[in-house]
Design a protein around this motif. Structure first.
Motif, PDB file in Angstrom:
ATOM      1  N   MET A  25      37.349  -0.325  15.791  1.00 17.31           N
ATOM      2  CA  MET A  25      38.460   0.379  15.082  1.00 17.31           C
ATOM      3  C   MET A  25      39.149   1.309  16.079  1.00 17.31           C
ATOM      4  N   VAL A  26      38.464   2.116  17.015  1.00 21.39           N
ATOM      5  CA  VAL A  26      39.210   2.928  17.949  1.00 21.39           C
ATOM      6  C   VAL A  26      40.112   2.093  18.832  1.00 21.39           C
ATOM      7  N   LEU A  27      39.510   0.964  19.493  1.00 22.62           N
ATOM      8  CA  LEU A  27      40.062   0.414  20.575  1.00 22.62           C
ATOM      9  C   LEU A  27      41.340  -0.244  19.760  1.00 22.62           C
ATOM     10  N   TRP A  28      41.146  -0.916  18.780  1.00 20.61           N
ATOM     11  CA  TRP A  28      42.245  -1.604  17.982  1.00 20.61           C
ATOM     12  C   TRP A  28      43.273  -0.496  17.595  1.00 20.61           C
ATOM     13  N   ILE A  29      43.137   0.696  17.258  1.00 25.50           N
ATOM     14  CA  ILE A  29      43.959   1.631  16.915  1.00 25.50           C
ATOM     15  C   ILE A  29      44.973   1.982  18.051  1.00 25.50           C
ATOM     16  N   ALA A  30      44.201   2.235  19.003  1.00 24.71           N
ATOM     17  CA  ALA A  30      44.778   2.736  20.426  1.00 24.71           C
ATOM     18  C   ALA A  30      45.528   1.479  20.951  1.00 24.71           C
ATOM     19  N   ALA A  31      45.060   0.321  20.951  1.00 21.79           N
ATOM     20  CA  ALA A  31      45.816  -0.974  21.559  1.00 21.79           C
ATOM     21  C   ALA A  31      47.016  -0.998  20.591  1.00 21.79           C
ATOM     22  N   GLN A  32      47.170  -0.738  19.455  1.00 21.44           N
ATOM     23  CA  GLN A  32      48.426  -0.921  18.705  1.00 21.44           C
ATOM     24  C   GLN A  32      49.307   0.278  18.981  1.00 21.44           C
ATOM     25  N   TRP A  33      48.928   1.450  19.123  1.00 21.36           N
ATOM     26  CA  TRP A  33      49.634   2.481  19.324  1.00 21.36           C
ATOM     27  C   TRP A  33      50.026   2.332  20.749  1.00 21.36           C
TER      28      TRP A  33
END
Length: 73
Positions: A25-33
């Protein structure tokens, strides 16, 4: 009451699933941002989405296996 080796192994697997879910979740949200911030192409966002889905499917499968082993006990 002593904890069996099987219970320890199941607890360790459950902790691994929790770590994978949080990290995904953290990596996915960071990648989207980051993708939105730097204007990356949509295909990169799709790639991150697929990687996150793979991690979620893996977590679901492992969680199901943990649940089944606990039911057998």
């Amino acid at each position: 009451m002593a904890i069996s080796d099987q219970d320890r192994a199941l607890a360790q697997q459950a902790r691994l699933v929790a770590v994978v879910l949080v990290a995904t979740m953290v990596l996915w949200i960071a990648a989207q941002w980051l993708g939105g911030r730097f204007g990356w192409e949509a295909r990169f966002a799709f790639l991150f989405d697929l990687a996150a889905l793979a991690a979620f499917v893996w977590s679901l499968v492992v969680t199901y296996r943990i649940w089944r082993r606990r039911q057998e006990k």
